[in-house]
Design a protein around this motif. Sequence first.
Motif, PDB file in Angstrom:
ATOM      1  N   LEU A  86       0.857  -1.189   0.000  1.00 24.16           N
ATOM      2  CA  LEU A  86       0.000   0.000   0.000  1.00 24.16           C
ATOM      3  C   LEU A  86       0.888   1.233   0.000  1.00 24.16           C
ATOM      4  O   LEU A  86       1.884   1.297   0.734  1.00 24.16           O
ATOM      5  CB  LEU A  86      -0.893   0.016   1.238  1.00 24.16           C
ATOM      6  N   LEU A  87       0.528   2.219  -0.815  1.00 24.84           N
ATOM      7  CA  LEU A  87       1.314   3.457  -0.876  1.00 24.84           C
ATOM      8  C   LEU A  87       0.442   4.628  -0.460  1.00 24.84           C
ATOM      9  O   LEU A  87      -0.753   4.667  -0.781  1.00 24.84           O
ATOM     10  CB  LEU A  87       1.853   3.679  -2.287  1.00 24.84           C
ATOM     11  N   PHE A  88       1.043   5.565   0.240  1.00 35.81           N
ATOM     12  CA  PHE A  88       0.278   6.694   0.777  1.00 35.81           C
ATOM     13  C   PHE A  88       0.905   8.030   0.377  1.00 35.81           C
ATOM     14  O   PHE A  88       2.108   8.101   0.092  1.00 35.81           O
ATOM     15  CB  PHE A  88       0.194   6.600   2.300  1.00 35.81           C
ATOM     16  N   GLY A  89       0.067   9.052   0.419  1.00 30.11           N
ATOM     17  CA  GLY A  89       0.516  10.428   0.252  1.00 30.11           C
ATOM     18  C   GLY A  89       1.386  10.621  -0.973  1.00 30.11           C
ATOM     19  O   GLY A  89       1.037  10.189  -2.083  1.00 30.11           O
TER      20      GLY A  89
ATOM     21  N   ASP B  19       1.471   9.268  -5.110  1.00 34.57           N
ATOM     22  CA  ASP B  19       1.564  10.194  -6.253  1.00 34.57           C
ATOM     23  C   ASP B  19       2.714   9.816  -7.172  1.00 34.57           C
ATOM     24  O   ASP B  19       2.559   9.747  -8.389  1.00 34.57           O
ATOM     25  CB  ASP B  19       1.826  11.620  -5.740  1.00 34.57           C
ATOM     26  N   GLN B  20       3.885   9.594  -6.576  1.00 37.73           N
ATOM     27  CA  GLN B  20       5.085   9.323  -7.361  1.00 37.73           C
ATOM     28  C   GLN B  20       4.952   8.009  -8.124  1.00 37.73           C
ATOM     29  O   GLN B  20       5.394   7.903  -9.264  1.00 37.73           O
ATOM     30  CB  GLN B  20       6.325   9.267  -6.456  1.00 37.73           C
TER      31      GLN B  20
ATOM     32  N   ARG C 109      -1.929   3.406  -5.646  1.00 37.91           N
ATOM     33  CA  ARG C 109      -2.031   3.316  -4.190  1.00 37.91           C
ATOM     34  C   ARG C 109      -1.857   1.885  -3.711  1.00 37.91           C
ATOM     35  O   ARG C 109      -1.814   1.628  -2.521  1.00 37.91           O
ATOM     36  CB  ARG C 109      -3.390   3.857  -3.714  1.00 37.91           C
TER      37      ARG C 109
ATOM     38  N   ALA D 288       3.373  -1.366   3.909  1.00 40.19           N
ATOM     39  CA  ALA D 288       2.941   0.001   3.628  1.00 40.19           C
ATOM     40  C   ALA D 288       4.156   0.886   3.423  1.00 40.19           C
ATOM     41  O   ALA D 288       5.138   0.788   4.168  1.00 40.19           O
ATOM     42  CB  ALA D 288       2.075   0.536   4.765  1.00 40.19           C
TER      43      ALA D 288
END
Lengths: 81, 149
Positions: A7-10, A14-15, A19, A73
């Motif tokens: 899971l990717l956040f913030g 974006d990069q 998500r 994460a």
Amino acid sequence: MEQVKVLLFGAAADQAGTREAEFTANGVTLDELWSMLTLKYPALSPMRGTLAFAINGEYAKGEEMVNAGDEVAVLPPVSGG
Amino acid sequence: MTDGSFRIVDGPIDVGALVTGAFRPDCGAVATFVGTTRVDEGEGTSVEYLEYEAYRPMADRKLEEIGEEIRGRWDVGHVSIVHKLGRVDPGEPSVVIVVASPRRGPAFEASRYAIERIKEIVPIWKREIWSDGYVWVGSQVGTRSTPAE
């Protein structure tokens, strides 16, 4: 086959432009998983120094092991409050 | 006995209810910290609102951990922390911390400790939505053509 869910956040989401990602991996270190992640999403690479990671909801360091079924994460610098 | 609650919410925070909910006959001090959205001005642009996201349920657990740390360090009768997600408009509360203690010292200290720890360990992120794009606070990544510095 069991997967590792990432899971990717913030800013990291974006990069990467996503998500959530899945990898076929078992018994790899977090650092090794990071290499797989940046191979797929090269734009993440420059963020490495700013990021923290969690395995199954708890902060984890690069040498810790990731197994199939785990949730990893990718956490940019937190900015709550 | 310590009571209180640790919550992450999508709707507005009822600050008054949280504060009065901390009143107890064995506590003579209730300290409240409210974090609100501040509008920064850039060249011809300004922050329109903030938007928060969290990694749940890790963020919920980290709030509870902060509560445990506080109960281990200070004599407190009540600790509540509520953090809002999603859009928060200028001047609106994004986080509310309420600590009740028999005396004022621990109440002040513990409420200060709570907000500092939130900014260290709770996986919550905010981005500033400007009129010309957004910026993730702390990462300086976003869509603005004129990055804030």
